[in-house]
Motif scaffolding. Structure first.
Motif, PDB file in Angstrom:
ATOM      1  N   ARG A  51      67.003  66.013  74.785  1.00 15.35           N
ATOM      2  CA  ARG A  51      67.419  65.117  75.856  1.00 15.35           C
ATOM      3  C   ARG A  51      66.174  64.656  76.613  1.00 15.35           C
ATOM      4  O   ARG A  51      65.080  65.183  76.409  1.00 15.35           O
ATOM      5  N   ILE A  52      66.348  63.659  77.443  1.00 12.44           N
ATOM      6  CA  ILE A  52      65.278  63.247  78.347  1.00 12.44           C
ATOM      7  C   ILE A  52      65.372  64.114  79.598  1.00 12.44           C
ATOM      8  O   ILE A  52      66.444  64.253  80.194  1.00 12.44           O
ATOM      9  N   TYR A  53      64.262  64.717  79.987  1.00 17.91           N
ATOM     10  CA  TYR A  53      64.267  65.667  81.097  1.00 17.91           C
ATOM     11  C   TYR A  53      63.062  65.409  81.996  1.00 17.91           C
ATOM     12  O   TYR A  53      61.922  65.389  81.524  1.00 17.91           O
ATOM     13  N   ASN A  54      63.314  65.177  83.261  1.00 13.11           N
ATOM     14  CA  ASN A  54      62.227  64.947  84.216  1.00 13.11           C
ATOM     15  C   ASN A  54      61.724  66.287  84.754  1.00 13.11           C
ATOM     16  O   ASN A  54      62.509  67.057  85.331  1.00 13.11           O
ATOM     17  N   VAL A  55      60.441  66.548  84.567  1.00  9.25           N
ATOM     18  CA  VAL A  55      59.837  67.802  85.018  1.00  9.25           C
ATOM     19  C   VAL A  55      59.308  67.615  86.441  1.00  9.25           C
ATOM     20  O   VAL A  55      58.570  66.665  86.718  1.00  9.25           O
ATOM     21  N   GLU A  56      59.688  68.512  87.333  1.00 13.22           N
ATOM     22  CA  GLU A  56      59.214  68.441  88.710  1.00 13.22           C
ATOM     23  C   GLU A  56      57.714  68.716  88.790  1.00 13.22           C
ATOM     24  O   GLU A  56      57.161  69.420  87.942  1.00 13.22           O
ATOM     25  N   PRO A  57      57.058  68.190  89.829  1.00 14.07           N
ATOM     26  CA  PRO A  57      55.666  68.603  90.080  1.00 14.07           C
ATOM     27  C   PRO A  57      55.611  70.112  90.314  1.00 14.07           C
ATOM     28  O   PRO A  57      56.607  70.730  90.713  1.00 14.07           O
ATOM     29  N   ASP A  58      54.467  70.699  90.052  1.00 16.12           N
ATOM     30  CA  ASP A  58      54.271  72.142  90.187  1.00 16.12           C
ATOM     31  C   ASP A  58      54.116  72.484  91.672  1.00 16.12           C
ATOM     32  O   ASP A  58      53.081  72.209  92.279  1.00 16.12           O
ATOM     33  N   ALA A  59      55.131  73.110  92.252  1.00 13.89           N
ATOM     34  CA  ALA A  59      55.105  73.419  93.687  1.00 13.89           C
ATOM     35  C   ALA A  59      54.052  74.456  94.031  1.00 13.89           C
ATOM     36  O   ALA A  59      53.478  74.429  95.119  1.00 13.89           O
ATOM     37  N   SER A  60      53.779  75.388  93.114  1.00 14.44           N
ATOM     38  CA  SER A  60      52.753  76.406  93.375  1.00 14.44           C
ATOM     39  C   SER A  60      51.382  75.751  93.489  1.00 14.44           C
ATOM     40  O   SER A  60      50.610  76.035  94.419  1.00 14.44           O
TER      41      SER A  60
ATOM     42  N   GLN B 126      53.684  63.566  95.861  1.00 16.35           N
ATOM     43  CA  GLN B 126      54.797  62.707  95.486  1.00 16.35           C
ATOM     44  C   GLN B 126      55.766  63.416  94.534  1.00 16.35           C
ATOM     45  O   GLN B 126      55.380  64.307  93.779  1.00 16.35           O
ATOM     46  N   HIS B 127      57.031  62.983  94.602  1.00 16.85           N
ATOM     47  CA  HIS B 127      58.094  63.435  93.689  1.00 16.85           C
ATOM     48  C   HIS B 127      58.446  64.911  93.855  1.00 16.85           C
ATOM     49  O   HIS B 127      59.133  65.482  93.006  1.00 16.85           O
ATOM     50  N   LEU B 128      57.991  65.550  94.933  1.00 13.93           N
ATOM     51  CA  LEU B 128      58.358  66.931  95.235  1.00 13.93           C
ATOM     52  C   LEU B 128      59.230  66.919  96.483  1.00 13.93           C
ATOM     53  O   LEU B 128      58.906  66.238  97.464  1.00 13.93           O
ATOM     54  N   HIS B 129      60.334  67.689  96.444  1.00 14.82           N
ATOM     55  CA  HIS B 129      61.287  67.663  97.547  1.00 14.82           C
ATOM     56  C   HIS B 129      61.718  69.086  97.894  1.00 14.82           C
ATOM     57  O   HIS B 129      61.601  70.006  97.073  1.00 14.82           O
ATOM     58  N   LEU B 130      62.226  69.263  99.101  1.00  9.63           N
ATOM     59  CA  LEU B 130      62.576  70.598  99.573  1.00  9.63           C
ATOM     60  C   LEU B 130      63.764  71.195  98.833  1.00  9.63           C
ATOM     61  O   LEU B 130      63.985  72.402  98.892  1.00  9.63           O
ATOM     62  N   ASP B 131      64.548  70.376  98.135  1.00  9.68           N
ATOM     63  CA  ASP B 131      65.656  70.908  97.342  1.00  9.68           C
ATOM     64  C   ASP B 131      65.216  71.226  95.914  1.00  9.68           C
ATOM     65  O   ASP B 131      66.049  71.444  95.027  1.00  9.68           O
ATOM     66  N   SER B 132      63.912  71.294  95.693  1.00  6.84           N
ATOM     67  CA  SER B 132      63.372  71.651  94.380  1.00  6.84           C
ATOM     68  C   SER B 132      63.902  73.017  93.943  1.00  6.84           C
ATOM     69  O   SER B 132      64.179  73.904  94.766  1.00  6.84           O
ATOM     70  N   MET B 133      64.044  73.192  92.639  1.00  4.72           N
ATOM     71  CA  MET B 133      64.424  74.505  92.106  1.00  4.72           C
ATOM     72  C   MET B 133      63.326  75.537  92.324  1.00  4.72           C
ATOM     73  O   MET B 133      63.570  76.741  92.261  1.00  4.72           O
ATOM     74  N   GLN B 134      62.105  75.082  92.577  1.00  4.40           N
ATOM     75  CA  GLN B 134      60.972  75.988  92.725  1.00  4.40           C
ATOM     76  C   GLN B 134      60.894  76.528  94.156  1.00  4.40           C
ATOM     77  O   GLN B 134      60.723  75.774  95.109  1.00  4.40           O
ATOM     78  N   GLY B 135      60.986  77.831  94.270  1.00  2.00           N
ATOM     79  CA  GLY B 135      60.937  78.443  95.588  1.00  2.00           C
ATOM     80  C   GLY B 135      59.646  78.175  96.332  1.00  2.00           C
ATOM     81  O   GLY B 135      59.632  78.105  97.571  1.00  2.00           O
ATOM     82  N   ASP B 136      58.542  78.000  95.598  1.00  2.00           N
ATOM     83  CA  ASP B 136      57.238  77.862  96.248  1.00  2.00           C
ATOM     84  C   ASP B 136      57.117  76.609  97.107  1.00  2.00           C
ATOM     85  O   ASP B 136      56.185  76.500  97.915  1.00  2.00           O
ATOM     86  N   VAL B 137      58.040  75.674  96.961  1.00  2.00           N
ATOM     87  CA  VAL B 137      58.004  74.488  97.818  1.00  2.00           C
ATOM     88  C   VAL B 137      58.202  74.887  99.285  1.00  2.00           C
ATOM     89  O   VAL B 137      57.774  74.178 100.204  1.00  2.00           O
ATOM     90  N   GLN B 138      58.818  76.059  99.511  1.00  2.00           N
ATOM     91  CA  GLN B 138      59.073  76.513 100.884  1.00  2.00           C
ATOM     92  C   GLN B 138      57.795  76.970 101.577  1.00  2.00           C
ATOM     93  O   GLN B 138      57.822  77.295 102.777  1.00  2.00           O
ATOM     94  N   PHE B 139      56.671  76.970 100.875  1.00  2.00           N
ATOM     95  CA  PHE B 139      55.387  77.266 101.517  1.00  2.00           C
ATOM     96  C   PHE B 139      55.136  76.309 102.684  1.00  2.00           C
ATOM     97  O   PHE B 139      54.500  76.682 103.675  1.00  2.00           O
ATOM     98  N   VAL B 140      55.641  75.096 102.585  1.00  2.00           N
ATOM     99  CA  VAL B 140      55.407  74.134 103.674  1.00  2.00           C
ATOM    100  C   VAL B 140      56.090  74.585 104.959  1.00  2.00           C
ATOM    101  O   VAL B 140      55.649  74.212 106.060  1.00  2.00           O
TER     102      VAL B 140
END
Length: 281
Positions: free
Chosen positions: A91-100, A119-133
């Motif tokens: 399938r076509i799958y968009n990979v999120e930016p690396d939050a770490s 860009q293209h990183l959001h707080l509802d990301s599956m990656q917990g490390d986005v919460q570093f902000v």
């Protein structure tokens, strides 16, 4: 046994499946690896999980498996059953930016009073490390979220914090590196599991901060960093990409910082130093 022979045996015999118990107290990566290959087994795979850990990366693993057409039955994080003989579907799958890895650039803005947008990183990301902000927000930074991405603007002076980083421990080194520049003590808790990662990250952080002349107290599950001026030094990286990237930030505020074995960043971010230099342009 050479790797070629080992891989040949894997191709010839395949994975039978069955039931196993897996201790995840030191890392959830073993569980991720087993989950990813389990659908290709000849028979069902059942995994009983022992050990206590926050497992945000398992949520990512399960979401990606589902996106590619594989079903996993689970009971929280304690039990998983994967039917054998499944096949991942293209399938076509968009990979999120690396939050770490984004944490270093957010921290650069925090440290210098500048502004950085990932860009293209959001707080509802599956990656917990986005919460570093959110930690940077506690330290006085402004955090803005838009359709473009996340923007962090640094304050005139960072504030000290006391934080539990168990769920976002890959960013603990980032926080430790900027901690000496806060106006009061920074305490990082609940990251004992990082002692068994690429290196003993707690001890490595403490050792290199002390090399910079920073007062640090080491605990079994974390560290306390006091505000300090910086003594120029060469930083050892222990073949750990995150040590190199995190401690490079110190050089944004202090002269004479050198990073030994900078090429270790190739594990996850081969052109990290070029991108960091690009902030100046």
């Amino acid at each position: 046994m050479t790797m070629d022979i080992f891989l040949s045996l894997l191709r010839q015999t395949g994975l039978e499946g069955g039931r196993t118990r897996l201790d995840v107290s030191k890392s959830s990566q073993f569980l991720t690896a087993l989950l990813l290959i389990a659908p290709c087994a000849k028979n069902d795979v059942e995994i009983e999980v022992v050990g206590d850990r926050e497992m945000p990366y398992i949520d990512i693993t399960l979401a990606v498996m589902e996106a590619f057409g594989v079903q996993v039955v689970s009971d929280g994080y304690k039990y998983f059953r994967i039917e054998g003989g499944q096949r991942y579907q293209p399938r076509i799958y968009n990979v999120e930016p690396d939050a770490s890895n984004a944490s270093y650039f957010f921290a650069a803005a925090a440290l210098t009073g500048g502004r950085v947008t990932v860009q293209h990183l959001h707080l509802d990301s599956m990656q917990g490390d986005v919460q570093f902000v959110r930690i940077l927000e506690q330290m006085g930074c402004q955090v803005a979220v838009s359709d473009i991405g996340i923007t962090v603007t640094g304050p005139h002076q960072l504030k000290g914090v006391d934080v539990d980083m168990r769920a976002i421990s890959d960013t603990a080194l980032t926080l430790a590196a900027i901690a000496p520049f806060a106006d009061s003590k920074v305490t990082i808790r609940n990251i004992e599991h990082t002692r068994w990662q690429e290196t003993d990250r707690i001890h490595a952080m403490v050792t290199e901060l002390r090399r910079l002349g920073v007062p640090v107290i080491e605990h079994q599950d974390g560290l306390e960093v006091s505000p300090s001026s910086i003594t120029p030094a060469a930083i050892d990286t222990y073949e750990d990409h995150r040590m190199a990237m995190a401690f490079s930030l110190v050089g944004l505020k202090a002269r004479g910082i050198r990073i030994n074995d900078p090429d270790c960043v190739s594990k996850t971010f081969p052109n990290y130093f070029e991108v960091l230099q690009g902030l100046y342009s």
